[in-house]
Design a protein around this motif. Structure first.
Motif, short mmCIF file in Angstrom:
data_model
loop_
_atom_site.label_atom_id
_atom_site.label_comp_id
_atom_site.label_asym_id
_atom_site.label_seq_id
_atom_site.Cartn_x
_atom_site.Cartn_y
_atom_site.Cartn_z
N PHE A 27 0.83 -1.19 0.00
CA PHE A 27 0.00 0.00 0.00
C PHE A 27 0.87 1.24 0.00
CE2 PHE A 27 1.00 -0.22 4.43
CZ PHE A 27 0.94 1.08 4.90
N ARG A 28 0.26 2.34 -0.37
CA ARG A 28 0.90 3.65 -0.26
C ARG A 28 -0.17 4.71 -0.14
NH1 ARG A 28 3.49 4.17 -6.27
NH2 ARG A 28 4.83 2.65 -5.35
N LEU A 29 0.24 5.83 0.44
CA LEU A 29 -0.64 7.00 0.51
C LEU A 29 -0.14 8.02 -0.49
CD1 LEU A 29 -1.06 7.54 4.37
CD2 LEU A 29 -2.53 6.27 2.81
N VAL A 30 -1.09 8.62 -1.21
CA VAL A 30 -0.75 9.66 -2.17
C VAL A 30 -1.47 10.93 -1.74
CG1 VAL A 30 -0.98 10.37 -4.58
CG2 VAL A 30 -0.48 8.00 -4.04
N GLY A 31 -0.72 12.01 -1.63
CA GLY A 31 -1.32 13.27 -1.24
C GLY A 31 -2.40 13.73 -2.21
N TRP A 32 -3.40 14.36 -1.66
CA TRP A 32 -4.49 14.90 -2.48
C TRP A 32 -5.09 16.09 -1.75
CZ3 TRP A 32 -9.89 15.45 -2.41
CH2 TRP A 32 -10.46 15.75 -3.65
N GLU A 33 -5.13 17.23 -2.43
CA GLU A 33 -5.63 18.48 -1.86
C GLU A 33 -4.93 18.75 -0.53
OE1 GLU A 33 -7.03 20.12 -4.01
OE2 GLU A 33 -8.05 18.72 -5.29
N GLU A 34 -5.69 18.89 0.57
CA GLU A 34 -5.06 19.22 1.85
C GLU A 34 -4.55 18.00 2.61
OE1 GLU A 34 -9.35 18.71 3.38
OE2 GLU A 34 -8.40 19.20 1.50
N ARG A 44 -1.77 11.25 6.01
CA ARG A 44 -3.06 11.12 5.35
C ARG A 44 -2.88 11.19 3.84
NH1 ARG A 44 -6.72 15.74 7.77
NH2 ARG A 44 -4.99 16.95 6.97
N GLY A 45 -3.82 10.60 3.12
CA GLY A 45 -3.80 10.66 1.67
C GLY A 45 -4.71 9.59 1.09
N GLU A 46 -4.78 9.57 -0.25
CA GLU A 46 -5.59 8.54 -0.90
C GLU A 46 -4.88 7.20 -0.74
OE1 GLU A 46 -7.48 7.10 -5.16
OE2 GLU A 46 -6.04 8.75 -5.16
N THR A 91 -8.19 3.60 -4.55
CA THR A 91 -9.46 3.38 -3.85
C THR A 91 -10.38 4.58 -3.91
OG1 THR A 91 -8.65 4.15 -1.71
CG2 THR A 91 -8.36 1.80 -2.22
N GLY A 92 -9.82 5.79 -3.99
CA GLY A 92 -10.65 6.99 -3.93
C GLY A 92 -10.98 7.39 -2.50
N ASP A 93 -10.48 6.62 -1.54
CA ASP A 93 -10.74 6.92 -0.12
C ASP A 93 -9.53 7.60 0.49
OD1 ASP A 93 -13.35 5.81 0.06
OD2 ASP A 93 -12.45 3.82 0.06
N ILE A 94 -9.78 8.61 1.31
CA ILE A 94 -8.73 9.30 2.04
C ILE A 94 -8.64 8.64 3.41
CG2 ILE A 94 -7.92 11.51 2.95
CD1 ILE A 94 -8.20 11.43 -0.14
N VAL A 95 -7.44 8.21 3.78
CA VAL A 95 -7.26 7.52 5.06
C VAL A 95 -6.16 8.18 5.87
CG1 VAL A 95 -8.01 5.30 4.09
CG2 VAL A 95 -5.57 5.82 4.20
N ASP A 107 -12.23 10.39 4.70
CA ASP A 107 -12.94 11.14 3.67
C ASP A 107 -13.03 10.31 2.40
OD1 ASP A 107 -14.31 13.31 2.59
OD2 ASP A 107 -12.83 14.74 3.29
N ARG A 108 -13.78 10.82 1.46
CA ARG A 108 -13.89 10.22 0.13
C ARG A 108 -13.40 11.26 -0.86
NH1 ARG A 108 -13.65 6.08 -2.80
NH2 ARG A 108 -15.02 5.99 -4.56
N LYS A 109 -12.51 10.88 -1.74
CA LYS A 109 -11.89 11.82 -2.68
C LYS A 109 -12.92 12.58 -3.51
CE LYS A 109 -8.19 11.78 -6.08
NZ LYS A 109 -7.24 10.94 -6.79
N LYS A 110 -13.96 11.91 -3.95
CA LYS A 110 -14.97 12.55 -4.79
C LYS A 110 -15.87 13.51 -4.02
CE LYS A 110 -15.30 9.00 -8.30
NZ LYS A 110 -16.16 8.03 -8.94
N SER A 111 -15.87 13.44 -2.72
CA SER A 111 -16.81 14.26 -1.96
C SER A 111 -16.19 15.56 -1.45
CB SER A 111 -17.39 13.47 -0.78
OG SER A 111 -16.38 13.23 0.18
N VAL A 112 -14.97 15.86 -1.85
CA VAL A 112 -14.31 17.09 -1.41
C VAL A 112 -14.36 18.09 -2.54
CG1 VAL A 112 -12.14 18.09 -0.62
CG2 VAL A 112 -12.82 15.84 0.16
#
Length: 142
Positions: A27-34, A44-46, A91-95, A107-112
């Motif tokens: 797994f990996r986390l990828v930064g997205w927005e804040e 945190r990240g996707e 996944t589109g999920d922020i964890v 969070d959910r990536k599409k809901s921000v």
């Protein structure tokens, strides 16, 4: 009675159980927005996942080339948007990473979305009551 929380995706199957990522996944986390993997104290990240055993059927589903510009296609490639060139499923999920292989979905990536003032917000935080309020209501009525 015991209750378990299972997190997964139709396209990939079970990803985590009770917040613990499966051991057979990279797994990996990828930064997205804040949301940034450098956030402190919890990165945190996707969430991106892939099977360590790359012969896994789920890994093969996501890397294909087809005719025409499919959903993620550019210049005639029909490459899936849900996996990158390294085979990671998006996944589109922020964890938040709460410990070794321990995640919490935040969070959910599409809901921000971005407001006119440049602030990123999730409307779910303001429109969805927390789960614990439903649980406490149900317990108090029992």
């Amino acid at each position: 009675m015991s209750v378990s929380e299972i997190y997964g995706a139709t396209e990939f199957g079970v990803i985590a159980s009770n917040g613990q990522l499966r051991r057979d996944l990279d797994f990996r986390l990828v930064g997205w927005e804040e949301y940034k993997p450098s956030d402190w104290p919890f990165p945190r990240g996707e969430l991106l996942v892939r099977a360590k055993n790359r012969s896994n059927a789920a890994s093969k589903i996501f890397s294909f080339e087809g005719e025409g510009g499919g959903e993620g296609g550019e210049g005639g490639r029909g490459e899936s948007r849900i996996a990158d060139e390294e085979g990671f499923y998006h996944t589109g999920d922020i964890v938040e990473l709460r410990g070794p292989r321990k995640i919490s979905i935040v969070d959910r990536k599409k809901s921000v979305f971005k407001t006119a003032h440049g602030e990123y917000i999730s409307p779910q935080r303001y429109t969805t009551p927390p789960l614990h309020s439903f649980l406490s209501l149900r317990l108090s009525q029992a």
